[in-house]
Design a protein around this motif. Structure first.
Motif, PDB file in Angstrom:
ATOM      1  N   ASP A  20      -6.919  10.720  51.832  1.00 55.20           N
ATOM      2  CA  ASP A  20      -7.704   9.569  51.419  1.00 55.20           C
ATOM      3  C   ASP A  20      -7.938   8.587  52.560  1.00 55.20           C
ATOM      4  N   GLY A  21      -7.514   8.965  53.771  1.00 51.32           N
ATOM      5  CA  GLY A  21      -7.726   8.121  54.936  1.00 51.32           C
ATOM      6  C   GLY A  21      -6.672   7.059  55.148  1.00 51.32           C
ATOM      7  N   LEU A  22      -5.601   7.080  54.352  1.00 51.37           N
ATOM      8  CA  LEU A  22      -4.529   6.097  54.467  1.00 51.37           C
ATOM      9  C   LEU A  22      -3.214   6.804  54.779  1.00 51.37           C
ATOM     10  N   PRO A  23      -2.471   6.341  55.788  1.00 46.32           N
ATOM     11  CA  PRO A  23      -1.226   7.017  56.169  1.00 46.32           C
ATOM     12  C   PRO A  23      -0.114   6.800  55.155  1.00 46.32           C
ATOM     13  N   ASP A  24       0.485   7.889  54.707  1.00 48.95           N
ATOM     14  CA  ASP A  24       1.597   7.854  53.760  1.00 48.95           C
ATOM     15  C   ASP A  24       2.917   8.033  54.508  1.00 48.95           C
ATOM     16  N   LEU A  25       4.017   7.659  53.883  1.00 45.16           N
ATOM     17  CA  LEU A  25       5.333   7.697  54.524  1.00 45.16           C
ATOM     18  C   LEU A  25       6.267   8.628  53.766  1.00 45.16           C
ATOM     19  N   TYR A  26       6.951   9.489  54.510  1.00 44.10           N
ATOM     20  CA  TYR A  26       8.048  10.261  53.931  1.00 44.10           C
ATOM     21  C   TYR A  26       9.322   9.846  54.647  1.00 44.10           C
ATOM     22  N   VAL A  27      10.269   9.321  53.889  1.00 41.04           N
ATOM     23  CA  VAL A  27      11.518   8.800  54.446  1.00 41.04           C
ATOM     24  C   VAL A  27      12.662   9.699  53.994  1.00 41.04           C
ATOM     25  N   THR A  28      13.389  10.253  54.952  1.00 34.17           N
ATOM     26  CA  THR A  28      14.540  11.087  54.624  1.00 34.17           C
ATOM     27  C   THR A  28      15.803  10.237  54.587  1.00 34.17           C
ATOM     28  N   GLY A  29      16.847  10.790  53.981  1.00 31.42           N
ATOM     29  CA  GLY A  29      18.094  10.045  53.907  1.00 31.42           C
ATOM     30  C   GLY A  29      19.193  10.868  53.272  1.00 31.42           C
ATOM     31  N   TYR A  30      20.304  10.227  53.022  1.00 29.21           N
ATOM     32  CA  TYR A  30      21.412  10.863  52.324  1.00 29.21           C
ATOM     33  C   TYR A  30      21.238  10.653  50.827  1.00 29.21           C
ATOM     34  N   GLY A  31      21.452  11.718  50.038  1.00 26.23           N
ATOM     35  CA  GLY A  31      21.375  11.605  48.588  1.00 26.23           C
ATOM     36  C   GLY A  31      19.997  11.871  48.037  1.00 26.23           C
ATOM     37  N   HIS A  32      18.986  11.246  48.614  1.00 22.52           N
ATOM     38  CA  HIS A  32      17.611  11.490  48.196  1.00 22.52           C
ATOM     39  C   HIS A  32      16.648  11.018  49.276  1.00 22.52           C
ATOM     40  N   ASN A  33      15.450  11.572  49.238  1.00 21.47           N
ATOM     41  CA  ASN A  33      14.356  11.167  50.115  1.00 21.47           C
ATOM     42  C   ASN A  33      13.291  10.482  49.270  1.00 21.47           C
ATOM     43  N   VAL A  34      12.291   9.895  49.931  1.00 22.55           N
ATOM     44  CA  VAL A  34      11.243   9.217  49.178  1.00 22.55           C
ATOM     45  C   VAL A  34       9.890   9.438  49.838  1.00 22.55           C
ATOM     46  N   LEU A  35       8.880   9.735  49.020  1.00 22.97           N
ATOM     47  CA  LEU A  35       7.484   9.824  49.472  1.00 22.97           C
ATOM     48  C   LEU A  35       6.754   8.587  48.983  1.00 22.97           C
ATOM     49  N   TYR A  36       6.250   7.791  49.927  1.00 25.61           N
ATOM     50  CA  TYR A  36       5.483   6.600  49.611  1.00 25.61           C
ATOM     51  C   TYR A  36       3.998   6.886  49.808  1.00 25.61           C
ATOM     52  N   HIS A  37       3.241   6.785  48.729  1.00 27.17           N
ATOM     53  CA  HIS A  37       1.796   6.958  48.784  1.00 27.17           C
ATOM     54  C   HIS A  37       1.148   5.618  49.121  1.00 27.17           C
ATOM     55  N   ASN A  38       0.296   5.616  50.152  1.00 26.58           N
ATOM     56  CA  ASN A  38      -0.386   4.410  50.597  1.00 26.58           C
ATOM     57  C   ASN A  38      -1.551   4.110  49.650  1.00 26.58           C
ATOM     58  N   LEU A  39      -1.518   2.941  49.017  1.00 24.92           N
ATOM     59  CA  LEU A  39      -2.546   2.539  48.062  1.00 24.92           C
ATOM     60  C   LEU A  39      -3.663   1.734  48.708  1.00 24.92           C
ATOM     61  N   GLY A  40      -3.515   1.411  49.999  1.00 27.64           N
ATOM     62  CA  GLY A  40      -4.466   0.558  50.697  1.00 27.64           C
ATOM     63  C   GLY A  40      -3.896  -0.831  50.906  1.00 27.64           C
ATOM     64  N   GLY A  41      -4.309  -1.474  52.002  1.00 26.59           N
ATOM     65  CA  GLY A  41      -3.826  -2.821  52.269  1.00 26.59           C
ATOM     66  C   GLY A  41      -2.348  -2.904  52.513  1.00 26.59           C
ATOM     67  N   CYS A  42      -1.739  -1.849  53.016  1.00 26.78           N
ATOM     68  CA  CYS A  42      -0.296  -1.789  53.267  1.00 26.78           C
ATOM     69  C   CYS A  42       0.511  -1.936  51.977  1.00 26.78           C
ATOM     70  N   LYS A  43      -0.012  -1.407  50.891  1.00 29.45           N
ATOM     71  CA  LYS A  43       0.714  -1.358  49.629  1.00 29.45           C
ATOM     72  C   LYS A  43       1.058   0.101  49.339  1.00 29.45           C
ATOM     73  N   PHE A  44       2.292   0.342  48.881  1.00 25.49           N
ATOM     74  CA  PHE A  44       2.770   1.705  48.698  1.00 25.49           C
ATOM     75  C   PHE A  44       3.363   1.897  47.304  1.00 25.49           C
ATOM     76  N   GLU A  45       3.365   3.164  46.878  1.00 20.60           N
ATOM     77  CA  GLU A  45       3.957   3.541  45.596  1.00 20.60           C
ATOM     78  C   GLU A  45       4.858   4.752  45.807  1.00 20.60           C
ATOM     79  N   ASP A  46       6.045   4.707  45.210  1.00 18.32           N
ATOM     80  CA  ASP A  46       6.979   5.826  45.274  1.00 18.32           C
ATOM     81  C   ASP A  46       6.484   6.933  44.337  1.00 18.32           C
ATOM     82  N   VAL A  47       6.049   8.059  44.919  1.00 14.21           N
ATOM     83  CA  VAL A  47       5.528   9.180  44.117  1.00 14.21           C
ATOM     84  C   VAL A  47       6.368  10.439  44.340  1.00 14.21           C
ATOM     85  N   THR A  48       7.620  10.256  44.739  1.00 15.62           N
ATOM     86  CA  THR A  48       8.481  11.390  45.092  1.00 15.62           C
ATOM     87  C   THR A  48       8.595  12.401  43.954  1.00 15.62           C
TER      88      THR A  48
END
Length: 601
Positions: free
Chosen positions: A168-196
């Motif tokens: 969609d032309g917006l950079p999304d973030l995948y953050v790894t970690g201990y216990g669980h990871n998270v995929l943040y979908h970029n909604l635009g305007g530097c707003k994100f939603e956890d869609v893991t």
């Protein structure tokens, strides 16, 4: 971390040597690309046709960085500690990225958040901090917008990979970690939603490095995730009963059971499927996965995968073009040390450091183990770190993040390495690397050798830190490559490149249409009078980090490029002629090149 080098048998060393000279990892035919599009995009270059003798070597003026962290605003202090005892807290954290979260043309910074055992048991910390670059500041300045951005999932952060998974032309973030990871979908305007959960990317265990790539070239980004060791935060060993390290009571990972790795294929509908075993990249040996980087090392148009493993051999997965990979780490010469050693490998990056048209590798390791600089010889890799002047100065430090970048714009990729011990408790030992260690900067001299100019470059002018991940990008859009570095138990460091010389430079922002929108995996070839350079758009590397996806090239004394070639993941090739330097360009797949800005003189 592998605390001690274990030399393999002479037989194994012989096998590695023989395989390095005779085994070719390229079993498939070269990619048959589409008919090239040749476009004279911009005014003719004053440099001539370049068919005469090669230009003399570019002069080597001083390289200089200035640490502007205190003035630039990234000051959020993580809930962490320096006197770390368990594998979980000695290895956690480290990821950092430079990316443009709202497409305003200015790079922003995201840093994973370290934690502590107690903090995690009480619910954890925000897994990432986002610093948005202020639009109205004359000099780079950043504001913490983490909570307003919706980045509120808690846990224990480790690494970060940036990629546009839904095109969609917006950079999304995948953050790894201990216990669980998270995929943040970029909604635009530097707003994100956890869609893991919705995306099917719920991963447990102890994840480390991650990176995006379109391994099957279907136009959608896929995701690889490495994992480290199996450890249970609710049942940690008693430090008083630990053998420790040279009398210091710390838990060691060497004998701990590892965890498998994951490859998730993007279905194109916002969800992913686990194809790890089917693709042959799940690591059934359960080695201790660390750094991850994709790169087309054999130039066949298909992304290959390199994974560093702690206390084991490295994986080099050759893409077989059918959804499967062949692991050729040891056979290629990149799996072990030059005499068959298992090393405590940390991070890696691909780069054509000698401009021979093939991607080499830099690999960092634990202390008393030198970094490796692998020269890609076509059918095998040769470790040239000793002859290159890198092995000896990198022997002692505990090395983490690293990467190639042309910081003086002379056309030759330099190397930066971040160092630091895993716990401040080690400072009690007189002959061990310190918790806070200097950064190392190796300047490329253009003849497959490097010069250590770390202190002269200003990287260690201020108080030393215990460094981890690194990310490179042009923060102030002046054509010089800058760097951000993760600091254990502190906010990140921001180094502005103030190198002043007459060398020219260029930045390319690529946008895919048939290829994935972020153009991950696209290869750009820049040809000037006297040199040819290559680089690829990547979405993950160094130590659990991600660089700016805009490709930067130093042009030396050439004010213009004779040719700019783009090899898209879709197979399309484009060529642009007589392109002036000293500018930022946007190239959309199948369309004309567009100049976005020019650099100050």
């Amino acid at each position: 971390m592998h605390r001690f080098s274990s030399v393999a048998s002479a037989a194994l060393a012989t096998v590695v040597l023989i395989a390095s000279h005779f085994l070719s990892p390229r079993s498939a035919k070269p990619l048959e690309r589409n008919v090239a599009q040749t476009q004279s995009a911009l005014p003719a270059s004053p440099q001539g046709d370049g068919n005469g003798p090669r230009l003399p070597p570019v002069s080597k003026p001083a390289v200089h960085f200035r640490d502007i962290s205190a003035q630039a605003g990234p000051a959020t202090v993580p809930h962490s500690r320096s006197d770390r005892r368990y594998v979980l807290d000695t290895m956690a954290g480290g990821g950092i990225t430079l990316f443009d979260c709202d497409n305003d043309g200015k790079l922003d910074i995201a840093v994973v958040n370290d934690s502590t055992i107690d903090q995690y048991l009480n619910g954890g910390d925000l897994m990432v901090t986002l610093y948005h670059q202020d639009s109205d500041s004359p000099t780079p300045h950043f504001t913490d917008v983490t909570r307003s951005a919706g980045l509120t999932t808690k846990g224990w952060g480790m690494g970060i990979a940036v990629g546009d998974f839904d095109n969609d032309g917006l950079p999304d973030l995948y953050v790894t970690g201990y216990g669980h990871n998270v995929l943040y979908h970029n909604l635009g305007g530097c707003k994100f939603e956890d869609v893991t959960k919705k995306a099917g990317l719920e991963v447990g265990g102890f994840s480390t490095g991650a990176a995006w790539a379109d391994y099957d070239r279907d136009g959608f980004l896929d995701l690889f995730v490495a994992r480290y060791v199996h450890t249970d935060v609710h049942h940690l060993p008693n430090p008083a009963q630990s053998v420790g390290y040279k009398g210091v009571l710390v838990e060691l990972p060497d004998t701990m059971e590892g965890e498998t790795d994951f490859l998730f294929r993007n279905r194109g509908d916002g969800t992913f499927e686990d194809v790890s075993a089917k693709a042959g990249v799940n690591d059934p040996h359960k080695l201790h996965g660390m750094g991850v980087v994709w790169g087309d090392y054999d130039g066949d148009g298909w992304p290959d995968l390199f994974v560093t493993n702690d206390s084991g051999w490295n994986f080099l997965y050759h893409n077989k073009h059918d959804g499967k990979f062949e692991e050729v780490g040891i056979a290629s010469g990149t799996g072990l040390g030059p005499f068959g050693q298992n090393y405590g490998n940390m991070a890696a990056d691909f780069g054509d450091f000698n401009r021979d048209g093939k991607l080499g590798l830099i690999v960092t390791r634990f202390g008393s183990q030198p970094a490796s600089l692998f020269w890609n010889r076509g059918d095998y890799f040769l470790d040239t770190a000793d002859k290159a002047g890198i092995a000896k100065p990198t022997l002692a430090p505990i090395k983490w993040g690293t990467g190639f970048g042309d910081f003086d714009n002379d056309g030759w990729p330099d190397i930066l390495i971040a160092n630091g011990n895993f716990s401040s408790s080690m400072d009690a030992l007189p002959n061990e690397p310190r918790f806070a260690e200097p950064l190392q900067f190796f300047r490329n001299l253009g003849n497959r050798t490097f010069e250590d100019i770390s202190d002269a470059a200003g990287l260690n002018d201020l108080r030393l830190q215990s460094r981890r991940g690194t990310a490179f990008g042009d923060i102030n859009n002046d054509g010089n490559l800058d760097a951000v570095v993760f600091n254990a138990n502190g906010p990140p460091s921001l180094f502005i490149n103030e190198t002043a010389n007459s060398n020219h430079r260029v930045l390319f922002r690529l946008i895919g249409t048939k290829s994935n929108r972020a153009a991950i995996g696209a290869r750009v070839v820049v040809i000037t009078q006297g040199m040819t350079q290559i680089d690829e758009v990547r979405a993950g590397g160094s130590y659990n980090s991600t660089n700016d996806t805009r490709l930067h090239f130093g042009l030396g004394s050439c004010a213009a490029m004779k040719k700019v070639q783009v090899h898209w993941p879709s197979g399309l090739e484009q060529e642009f002629l007589d392109v002036p330097g000293n500018a930022i360009y946007e190239i959309t797949e199948g369309k004309q090149m567009n100049r976005l800005a020019t650099f100050p003189p």
